[in-house]
Design an enzyme around this catalytic site. Structure first.
Site, PDB file in Angstrom:
ATOM      1  N   SER A  13      23.652  19.080  25.033  1.00  0.00           N
ATOM      2  CA  SER A  13      23.873  20.355  24.359  1.00  0.00           C
ATOM      3  C   SER A  13      25.233  20.916  24.727  1.00  0.00           C
ATOM      4  O   SER A  13      25.514  21.208  25.894  1.00  0.00           O
ATOM      5  CB  SER A  13      22.778  21.354  24.749  1.00  0.00           C
ATOM      6  N   HIS A  16      24.155  18.003  20.470  1.00  0.00           N
ATOM      7  CA  HIS A  16      23.272  19.114  20.101  1.00  0.00           C
ATOM      8  C   HIS A  16      24.096  20.398  20.066  1.00  0.00           C
ATOM      9  O   HIS A  16      24.784  20.739  21.026  1.00  0.00           O
ATOM     10  CB  HIS A  16      22.146  19.219  21.124  1.00  0.00           C
ATOM     11  N   ASP A  43      23.933  24.431  19.428  1.00  0.00           N
ATOM     12  CA  ASP A  43      23.031  25.590  19.392  1.00  0.00           C
ATOM     13  C   ASP A  43      23.701  26.788  18.754  1.00  0.00           C
ATOM     14  O   ASP A  43      24.710  27.284  19.256  1.00  0.00           O
ATOM     15  CB  ASP A  43      22.638  25.977  20.830  1.00  0.00           C
ATOM     16  N   MET A  97      23.232  30.677  17.787  1.00  0.00           N
ATOM     17  CA  MET A  97      22.424  31.867  18.108  1.00  0.00           C
ATOM     18  C   MET A  97      23.090  33.102  17.508  1.00  0.00           C
ATOM     19  O   MET A  97      24.309  33.258  17.613  1.00  0.00           O
ATOM     20  CB  MET A  97      22.350  32.040  19.624  1.00  0.00           C
ATOM     21  N   HIS A 132      21.019  23.114  15.753  1.00  0.00           N
ATOM     22  CA  HIS A 132      19.778  23.854  16.020  1.00  0.00           C
ATOM     23  C   HIS A 132      20.037  25.331  15.721  1.00  0.00           C
ATOM     24  O   HIS A 132      20.751  26.003  16.464  1.00  0.00           O
ATOM     25  CB  HIS A 132      19.403  23.625  17.501  1.00  0.00           C
ATOM     26  N   MET A 138      19.155  28.959  15.660  1.00  0.00           N
ATOM     27  CA  MET A 138      18.311  30.036  16.201  1.00  0.00           C
ATOM     28  C   MET A 138      18.795  31.335  15.560  1.00  0.00           C
ATOM     29  O   MET A 138      19.375  32.198  16.210  1.00  0.00           O
ATOM     30  CB  MET A 138      18.436  30.066  17.731  1.00  0.00           C
ATOM     31  N   MET A 195      10.374  23.421  21.519  1.00  0.00           N
ATOM     32  CA  MET A 195      11.122  24.196  22.522  1.00  0.00           C
ATOM     33  C   MET A 195      10.333  24.196  23.833  1.00  0.00           C
ATOM     34  O   MET A 195       9.172  24.607  23.860  1.00  0.00           O
ATOM     35  CB  MET A 195      11.309  25.647  22.065  1.00  0.00           C
ATOM     36  N   GLY A 213      19.934  26.638  30.803  1.00  0.00           N
ATOM     37  CA  GLY A 213      19.666  26.763  32.236  1.00  0.00           C
ATOM     38  C   GLY A 213      18.329  27.383  32.607  1.00  0.00           C
ATOM     39  O   GLY A 213      18.153  27.826  33.743  1.00  0.00           O
ATOM     40  N   ASP A 225      13.621  20.326  23.814  1.00  0.00           N
ATOM     41  CA  ASP A 225      14.840  21.081  24.093  1.00  0.00           C
ATOM     42  C   ASP A 225      14.553  22.211  25.079  1.00  0.00           C
ATOM     43  O   ASP A 225      13.778  23.122  24.777  1.00  0.00           O
ATOM     44  CB  ASP A 225      15.359  21.649  22.763  1.00  0.00           C
ATOM     45  N   GLY A 232      15.455  22.841  29.582  1.00  0.00           N
ATOM     46  CA  GLY A 232      15.028  22.474  30.926  1.00  0.00           C
ATOM     47  C   GLY A 232      14.798  20.986  31.120  1.00  0.00           C
ATOM     48  O   GLY A 232      14.105  20.583  32.059  1.00  0.00           O
ATOM     49  N   GLY A 269      21.353  20.338  28.374  1.00  0.00           N
ATOM     50  CA  GLY A 269      22.592  21.098  28.509  1.00  0.00           C
ATOM     51  C   GLY A 269      23.051  21.141  29.945  1.00  0.00           C
ATOM     52  O   GLY A 269      23.896  20.356  30.372  1.00  0.00           O
ATOM     53  N   SER A 270      22.446  22.048  30.716  1.00  0.00           N
ATOM     54  CA  SER A 270      22.955  22.239  32.076  1.00  0.00           C
ATOM     55  C   SER A 270      22.769  21.022  32.964  1.00  0.00           C
ATOM     56  O   SER A 270      23.614  20.766  33.824  1.00  0.00           O
ATOM     57  CB  SER A 270      22.357  23.492  32.718  1.00  0.00           C
TER      58      SER A 270
END
Ligand code: DX5
Ligand code: ZN
Length: 220
Positions: free
Chosen positions: A8, A33, A35, A37, A66, A68, A137, A145, A175, A177, A197-198
């Site tokens: 991500s 990926h 995101d 938002m 994605h 959102m 999700m 994170g 997606d 964690g 991601g993180s």
């Protein structure tokens, strides 16, 4: 099928975006990926079309977008034109989901639906056969994170059962964690696309983190 890995870009260093995209290009990652938002559907704002176009310009991998956002129908063509290969909308944001999915497909993109942690998989029963992808999700959307929600395994089981029955070709994406600790278990539970991601971009060696997510069983 062999599972896919989609780092991500939300967790990348935006001041070094080209470097981080090249890192993904030169890694075992399958997709990027992206995101989006809007500050309405989720309590955070990420980035818009100029940034997606910049990602597209340098990426050798398909963009997995994605959304959102509320009212995604207003912008589907813009996302396609900006470089999206896969467009995923949220079930919770689409009162006319069937129409939205047809629109994404007419644009020539793969169509996905994302489910928030509180939305049961059963809500997809009457749309699943029209979908290319379902995104489960595993955190509440809006931020990178966050901690993985364990109930996700039950939802993976539910979506696998529904998919076997109604759409065996469906891609199941997880997606939020996702990291080197839960990757093998997620794959064993039927996840086919891991978004991370993180755990990728905060790793000492992001390329190695991607390699691990792609080949978790080969590592201790
Ligand atoms: C969360 C986003 C995720 C996020 C994942 O709303 O949809 O794609 O970037 O980040 P991590 O892997 O850090 O949970
Ligand atoms: Zn996402």
């Amino acid at each position: 099928m062999n599972h896919l890995v989609a780092p991500s870009i939300l967790a990348a260093d935006f001041a070094n975006l080209k470097r981080d995209i090249e890192l993904i290009n030169n890694s075992e990652a399958d997709w990027v990926h992206v995101d989006i938002m809007d500050g309405q559907f989720v309590p955070n704002i990420s980035f818009g079309f100029p940034v997606i176009k910049a990602i597209k310009k340098h990426s050798k991998k398909p963009l997995d977008v994605h959304l959102m956002i509320v009212e995604p129908d207003r912008y589907l063509k813009d996302f396609k034109d900006a470089g999206a290969s896969i467009i995923t909308v949220h079930l919770e944001a689409c009162p006319n989901l069937h129409r939205t999915i047809q629109h994404i497909k007419e644009l020539g993109c793969k169509a996905g639906v994302a489910l928030n942690p509180h939305s049961p998989v059963s809500l997809l029963a009457d749309i699943i056969s029209d979908l290319d992808l379902v995104l489960i999700m595993s955190v509440n959307p809006g931020f990178g994170g966050q901690r993985f929600i364990e109930h996700t395994y039950k939802k993976l089981d539910d979506i696998n059962k529904l998919s076997k029955q109604l759409n065996p070709g469906l891609l199941i994406e997880v997606d939020g964690g996702v990291d080197t600790n839960n990757a093998s278990k997620l794959i064993a539970a039927g996840a086919q696309v891991l978004v991370a991601g993180s755990s990728v971009f905060s790793a000492n060696n992001p390329t190695e983190a991607i390699t691990y997510l792609k080949n978790p069983v080969k590592f201790p």
